[in-house]
Write a protein that holds these residues in place. Structure first.
Motif, PDB file in Angstrom:
ATOM      1  N   GLN A 107     -17.138  -4.471  25.607  1.00  0.00           N
ATOM      2  CA  GLN A 107     -17.907  -5.095  26.674  1.00  0.00           C
ATOM      3  C   GLN A 107     -18.361  -4.058  27.695  1.00  0.00           C
ATOM      4  O   GLN A 107     -19.532  -4.020  28.093  1.00  0.00           O
ATOM      5  CB  GLN A 107     -17.071  -6.175  27.374  1.00  0.00           C
ATOM      6  N   LYS A 108     -17.433  -3.222  28.127  1.00  0.00           N
ATOM      7  CA  LYS A 108     -17.754  -2.217  29.134  1.00  0.00           C
ATOM      8  C   LYS A 108     -18.744  -1.196  28.595  1.00  0.00           C
ATOM      9  O   LYS A 108     -19.678  -0.783  29.294  1.00  0.00           O
ATOM     10  CB  LYS A 108     -16.486  -1.520  29.591  1.00  0.00           C
ATOM     11  N   ARG A 109     -18.582  -0.813  27.333  1.00  0.00           N
ATOM     12  CA  ARG A 109     -19.442   0.221  26.766  1.00  0.00           C
ATOM     13  C   ARG A 109     -20.867  -0.275  26.557  1.00  0.00           C
ATOM     14  O   ARG A 109     -21.831   0.434  26.861  1.00  0.00           O
ATOM     15  CB  ARG A 109     -18.857   0.737  25.455  1.00  0.00           C
TER      16      ARG A 109
ATOM     17  N   ALA B  21     -22.338  -2.751  28.119  1.00  0.00           N
ATOM     18  CA  ALA B  21     -22.926  -2.966  29.436  1.00  0.00           C
ATOM     19  C   ALA B  21     -23.419  -1.638  30.007  1.00  0.00           C
ATOM     20  O   ALA B  21     -24.527  -1.552  30.561  1.00  0.00           O
ATOM     21  CB  ALA B  21     -21.910  -3.609  30.378  1.00  0.00           C
ATOM     22  N   SER B  22     -22.598  -0.601  29.849  1.00  0.00           N
ATOM     23  CA  SER B  22     -23.007   0.727  30.289  1.00  0.00           C
ATOM     24  C   SER B  22     -24.221   1.212  29.511  1.00  0.00           C
ATOM     25  O   SER B  22     -25.152   1.797  30.089  1.00  0.00           O
ATOM     26  CB  SER B  22     -21.849   1.720  30.101  1.00  0.00           C
TER      27      SER B  22
ATOM     28  N   ILE C  55     -25.769  -7.421  33.641  1.00  0.00           N
ATOM     29  CA  ILE C  55     -24.854  -6.349  33.251  1.00  0.00           C
ATOM     30  C   ILE C  55     -23.414  -6.760  33.545  1.00  0.00           C
ATOM     31  O   ILE C  55     -22.504  -6.560  32.716  1.00  0.00           O
ATOM     32  CB  ILE C  55     -25.200  -5.034  33.988  1.00  0.00           C
ATOM     33  N   ALA C  56     -23.179  -7.358  34.723  1.00  0.00           N
ATOM     34  CA  ALA C  56     -21.835  -7.808  35.070  1.00  0.00           C
ATOM     35  C   ALA C  56     -21.349  -8.893  34.119  1.00  0.00           C
ATOM     36  O   ALA C  56     -20.165  -8.923  33.735  1.00  0.00           O
ATOM     37  CB  ALA C  56     -21.811  -8.308  36.516  1.00  0.00           C
TER      38      ALA C  56
ATOM     39  N   ASP D  98     -22.864   5.301  24.484  1.00  0.00           N
ATOM     40  CA  ASP D  98     -22.854   3.861  24.747  1.00  0.00           C
ATOM     41  C   ASP D  98     -24.164   3.208  24.338  1.00  0.00           C
ATOM     42  O   ASP D  98     -24.184   2.061  23.873  1.00  0.00           O
ATOM     43  CB  ASP D  98     -22.572   3.602  26.228  1.00  0.00           C
TER      44      ASP D  98
ATOM     45  N   GLU E 194     -20.320  -7.336  30.803  1.00  0.00           N
ATOM     46  CA  GLU E 194     -19.024  -6.661  30.930  1.00  0.00           C
ATOM     47  C   GLU E 194     -17.873  -7.657  31.014  1.00  0.00           C
ATOM     48  O   GLU E 194     -16.742  -7.347  30.611  1.00  0.00           O
ATOM     49  CB  GLU E 194     -19.035  -5.758  32.158  1.00  0.00           C
ATOM     50  N   ALA E 195     -18.137  -8.866  31.520  1.00  0.00           N
ATOM     51  CA  ALA E 195     -17.093  -9.872  31.679  1.00  0.00           C
ATOM     52  C   ALA E 195     -16.945 -10.795  30.470  1.00  0.00           C
ATOM     53  O   ALA E 195     -16.167 -11.752  30.515  1.00  0.00           O
ATOM     54  CB  ALA E 195     -17.383 -10.706  32.930  1.00  0.00           C
ATOM     55  N   THR E 196     -17.666 -10.525  29.396  1.00  0.00           N
ATOM     56  CA  THR E 196     -17.583 -11.367  28.193  1.00  0.00           C
ATOM     57  C   THR E 196     -16.150 -11.438  27.687  1.00  0.00           C
ATOM     58  O   THR E 196     -15.466 -10.413  27.583  1.00  0.00           O
ATOM     59  CB  THR E 196     -18.484 -10.809  27.082  1.00  0.00           C
TER      60      THR E 196
END
Length: 322
Positions: free
Chosen positions: A134-136, A138-139, A93-94, A55, A97-99
């Motif tokens: 998005q999740k990756r 952010a991680s 970070i949140a 990531d 991920e929410a983009t």
């Protein structure tokens, strides 16, 4: 010249904060490209080892090529209203991920094509199309922070806190115009716009927006603008050389004794030969250090007949003690 158009609503909403996400992206950029920070030097083995995480590697694929500053804005959301780094970073970070998928695809597609002059890497396109990017990223941002910055951040944040306190003091005692006009040598306030003398032209309409002034240490010495949706003006922290070394608290410990002495001598323009005579180094050694500092914007060079003259920049002056 870059023009930031503002109105009374914008000016009434100006606030100070700092962006852990932007600082992390700058540190990652330096680590991923094998470069050195002009003050902090090599990011170190922990930062480079973090790049092996898949990531973090995906995040690193969004590092712009040399000479380009554009990074998709969704990776560095406008910092919120919190006072503590952990709170601000968790919110960022949140937000990453929410983009929305539409915003992500536009910024990593058309945004990169326009600003980089070439399409994004295939790995970025595949990740964007998967709906998991998005999740990756952010991680990856959280992982890189944990591995390379979490331990040293309190020392760096103390510099940012002092910088913000000094700017707020100017605002309180001298007013908004004075605070903006002394924010950085490239920044000027005209009464209805903020001008950035960046060597190219552009215009952003920040009318009605919340504008955050975000001093930073790892993004030093760059002034950057983000927006207009997430309106942020990133400022290099003043006096970054004081107390920010991981091995000492004087300028020599931060950038090396030779370069510290050179910057002290370069209040006026001098040649390599003159500097070698004054400091007792060989001309070759002087030339090596000057070339390194020129690459990162600490010195300028101009030709005067058969001599090349070097002089420190305003950013370099900010490193020196009063």
């Amino acid at each position: 010249m870059i023009t930031l158009r503002v109105d009374a609503e914008t000016m009434s909403k100006i606030r100070f904060s700092f962006s852990p996400a932007n600082e992390a992206m700058y540190w990652l950029r330096i680590a991923a490209t094998g470069n050195e920070h002009p003050v902090f030097g090599d990011p170190g083995p922990l930062a480079r080892a973090a790049l092996a995480h898949p990531d973090v590697a995906l995040l690193a694929s969004l590092v712009p090529p040399p000479g380009v500053t554009y990074v998709p804005d969704f990776l560095t959301p406008q910092p919120g209203l919190g006072n503590h780094c952990a709170e601000l970073f968790d919110e960022q970070i949140a937000t990453v991920e929410a983009t929305s998928q539409d915003i992500l695809e536009f910024q990593v597609g058309a945004g990169i094509q326009e600003n980089w002059g070439k399409p994004p890497p295939d790995v970025v396109l595949r990740a964007a199309e998967s709906g998991l990017m998005q999740k990756r990223v952010a991680s990856g941002l959280a992982q890189f922070w944990k591995e390379s910055l979490a331990e040293i951040w309190p020392q760096l944040q103390s510099v940012i806190d002092q910088d913000i306190a000094a700017r707020v003091a100017t605002l309180r005692t001298r007013g908004l115009a004075r605070m903006l006009n002394t924010a950085h040598p490239v920044i000027a306030w005209t009464g209805d716009s903020i001008l950035l003398d960046k060597g190219w032209c552009g215009e952003h309409d920040f009318s009605g927006r919340d504008l955050v002034l975000a001093p930073g240490v790892l993004c030093w010495p760059n002034v950057l603008v983000q927006g207009p949706d997430d309106a942020v003006l990133y400022l290099p922290a003043h006096r970054i050389g004081a107390g920010t070394s991981r091995s000492g608290n004087d300028l020599g410990a931060v950038i090396g004794d030779a370069r510290a002495m050179l910057l002290a001598e370069l209040e006026k323009a001098r040649s390599t030969t003159d500097l070698a005579r004054r400091l007792g180094y060989t001309p070759g050694t002087i030339s090596y250090h000057l070339s390194a500092m020129h690459r990162v914007g600490l010195v300028t060079k101009t030709r005067d007949g058969r001599f090349v003259l070097y002089q420190r920049t305003p950013q370099a002056r900010a490193l020196l003690p009063d």
